[in-house]
Scaffold this active site. Structure first.
Site, PDB file in Angstrom:
ATOM      1  N   ASP A 327       0.866  -1.174   0.000  1.00 50.36           N
ATOM      2  CA  ASP A 327       0.000   0.000   0.000  1.00 50.36           C
ATOM      3  C   ASP A 327       0.905   1.226   0.000  1.00 50.36           C
ATOM      4  O   ASP A 327       2.097   1.126   0.321  1.00 50.36           O
ATOM      5  CB  ASP A 327      -0.889  -0.024   1.244  1.00 50.36           C
ATOM      6  N   ASP A 510      -2.065  -0.699   5.894  1.00 51.97           N
ATOM      7  CA  ASP A 510      -2.318  -0.139   7.220  1.00 51.97           C
ATOM      8  C   ASP A 510      -3.756   0.309   7.449  1.00 51.97           C
ATOM      9  O   ASP A 510      -4.152   0.539   8.589  1.00 51.97           O
ATOM     10  CB  ASP A 510      -1.397   1.065   7.479  1.00 51.97           C
ATOM     11  N   ASP A 514      -7.401  -1.480   3.243  1.00 51.77           N
ATOM     12  CA  ASP A 514      -6.512  -2.604   2.938  1.00 51.77           C
ATOM     13  C   ASP A 514      -7.024  -3.928   3.502  1.00 51.77           C
ATOM     14  O   ASP A 514      -6.500  -4.990   3.144  1.00 51.77           O
ATOM     15  CB  ASP A 514      -5.108  -2.345   3.504  1.00 51.77           C
TER      16      ASP A 514
END
Length: 619
Positions: A327, A510, A514
């Site tokens: 990410d 995080d 996600d």
């Protein structure tokens, strides 16, 4: 309906108490046995360990046998433990009991925490919304009752109650929880807004486009639940192996008991002793201990370095990583805007531009405004107090500083290629610009390079942020494969597709956005310091200190642990084969059987314990 929170908390506490009590009694029995205390003392401690730690797997095994007509390892372990105690080897049986009680407690705690986090995600979407009637009046309704085509009023600071399209108003919306964008985005007529995101200082009228059951937040919950179910299905093969092994050992034990009596007229006592010895040496205790010490030692080593690995299975799986996906916001980057550049016009200086902007932004709760105010403090630039402060929804802020009108507003989105640019004007004239970016974490490029070496099929960047911001971070960290503008389900689809093609994907993220991808990934890694509760509970691994370099260290440690596991399994299998063969072909003395069984256990345990060394972390 799921059980109430207090009931779930009570169940978790009970599981932990049973496991802890069983471990304490086992250690007490081991201590008293070591110091040559009276036999009754340490036998009592071991038998209490049997009772407290073994009643639940025993009940589960009996139910499986009588209700489902199946044999499982739980029942086999209990029978083996009881058999061991019946011939005086109560230590072996108690050790099996402790292993099963501890693993069962950990499974209950992790499963229930994840379920609680998934349910709490629904709190992102407000329970009520302001429904705009045909005559313009507004009444409060339940968001679950909203239907496509209806219009709702979103006041400043409110959470948006449904997915929809803006039909009136301009504001900035904080979408980080859902899409991962580090700065609020401007939303005006014709733009889409998402349930659970937070409105800024402007008012919006939104036309609902999806019912609550199909909103982005609801789909995240559904995706995580579906992924959990899919993960559970992958355990069916292991369960079949356990069933076959358990059935095989039971049948073999009965044959070892009956055949000598029928064909060789051996006495029942001698046949029973041979059968008990067979069950002990054939039990998977040595195999379990061959596998667990390297993995548990690796987990403990990782814990010393600020990394929480939730299970031995997760530690072992990382060694199979073939693709790594990162990410962007909060993972490769710090997740907060930071001033990185100031340009000036005419006679203005950088410090003067920062001072004027910070004076106005001191009254703003906008992340960009907080970053500008922080930059002024860091540069020791004095910021005089502003008066007549006004927020301009979707544009910026304005106020009077030292008798002059200062305006700070975002530049056109197409004017910046690597960050967010705000323009500072004084009395209508341009004084300068301030550029803010979500700064890349120190060492991120090094970690990406290391992961590229560890993952043979490459490194990806998956982000909900825009293409420009994603490309900037990718170029700085050395990632070539970039997927930007993704919603949570888009990330999960990409990861799932890779998994179906045979890739073991390690995903590092995080945020709430996600969580679905973390759930479907081969290994999900969450950044712990700023990570959302759902991401942390869904992930298999939590990097508590947000040290990105720990990810590559962890994969290398997992690879070493896998090699140790294979070596230990070879040792354990060889010992079991020798002892079983000896017991079947000749007469295996009980002391020698125990010595061989325990000796192999000690060897594999000590071999695995080598991974506790600090040098194993960085090597």
């Amino acid at each position: 309906m799921p059980p109430p929170p207090f009931w779930r908390a009570g169940l978790q506490l009970a599981e932990v108490r049973w496991a802890t009590s069983a471990l304490a009694l086992f250690l007490a029995g081991w201590f008293f046995q070591s110091v040559a205390a009276p036999v009754a003392v340490w036998w009592t401690a071991y038998l209490a360990c049997y009772l407290i730690g073994g009643w639940k797997p025993a009940l589960s095994g009996v139910r499986a046998a009588f209700q489902d007509k199946t044999l499982d390892v739980d029942l086999l372990m209990i029978v083996a433990a009881v058999a061991a105690a019946s011939i005086g080897q109560v230590f072996d049986g108690a050790l099996l009991i402790v292993i099963f009680a501890t693993s069962g407690a950990l499974e209950v705690v992790v499963t229930q925490r994840t379920a609680d986090s998934v349910n709490s995600l629904l709190d992102l979407a407000p329970e009520q919304a302001g429904l705009v009637a045909a005559d313009g009046t507004v009444r409060v309704v339940e968001t679950k009752d909203l239907e496509p085509g209806q219009r709702i009023l979103i006041r400043p600071g409110e959470r948006i109650g449904a997915d929809g399209t803006v039909i009136d108003g301009v504001s900035e919306v904080d979408q980080q929880a859902v899409t991962g964008e580090f700065a609020p985005v401007v939303r005006r007529t014709g733009d889409e807004v998402l349930s659970g995101t937070v409105n800024g200082t402007g008012a919006l009228v939104v036309e609902v486009t999806r019912p609550a059951s199909e909103s982005v937040v609801a789909r995240i919950v559904a995706l995580v639940d579906e992924a959990s179910g899919t993960t559970a299905k992958t355990q069916l093969f292991i369960e079949k192996v356990e069933q076959a092994y358990s059935f095989g050992v039971v049948v073999a034990t009965l044959l070892v008991l009956l055949v000598p009596m029928v064909l060789f007229e051996q006495s029942f006592a001698d046949a029973l002793l041979r059968a008990i010895v067979f069950m002990i040496v054939a039990s998977p205790c040595a195999v379990v201990l061959s596998t667990m010490p390297p993995l548990l030692a690796s987990i403990a080593n990782a814990g010393r370095h600020g990394v929480l690995v939730k299970s031995a299975a997760a530690m072992e799986a990382m060694a199979r990583t073939s693709v790594v996906a990162f990410d962007k916001t909060g993972t490769l980057t710090e997740g907060v805007p930071e001033v990185v550049g100031v340009t000036t016009e005419s006679t203005w200086t950088e410090s003067a531009v920062i001072a004027k902007a910070a004076a106005v932004e001191a009254y703003s709760e906008h992340p960009l405004g907080r970053a500008i105010a922080h930059a002024a403090v860091a540069a020791c630039v004095g910021s005089p107090a502003a008066v007549d402060f006004q927020a301009m929804p979707g544009r910026g802020v304005t106020g009077v500083v030292d008798g002059r009108r200062v305006t700070v507003e975002r530049a056109d989105e197409g004017s910046a290629t690597t960050g967010t640019v705000v323009v500072v004007r004084v009395d209508g004239e341009r004084a300068g610009t301030i550029t803010l970016v979500d700064r890349v974490r120190p060492g991120a490029a090094t970690v990406v390079r290391e992961m590229r070496a560890l993952a043979p099929h490459g490194v990806l960047l998956l982000t909900g942020d825009n293409e420009s911001a994603a490309r900037s971070v990718a170029d700085e960290t050395g990632i070539a494969d970039v997927h930007a503008g993704l919603l949570p389900e888009d990330k999960a689809v990409i990861v799932s597709d890779l998994g179906r093609r045979g890739e073991h994907v390690l995903l590092v993220g995080d945020g709430v956005n996600d969580a679905p991808a973390l759930a479907v990934a081969g290994t999900g890694v969450a950044m712990g310091r700023r990570g959302s509760d759902l991401a942390i509970d869904t992930a298999d691994v939590v990097v508590v200190r947000d040290d990105l370099s720990a990810v590559s260290c962890l994969v290398r440690l997992s690879t070493r642990a896998h090699r140790y596991v294979v070596a230990n399994l070879c040792i354990a299998a060889a010992v079991i084969a020798v002892l079983v063969g000896w017991d079947l072909v000749a007469t295996l003395p009980l002391p020698l059987a125990v010595a061989g069984h325990e000796g192999s256990t000690v060897i594999v345990a000590l071999n695995g314990a080598r991974l506790l060394r600090r040098s194993a972390w960085r090597s």
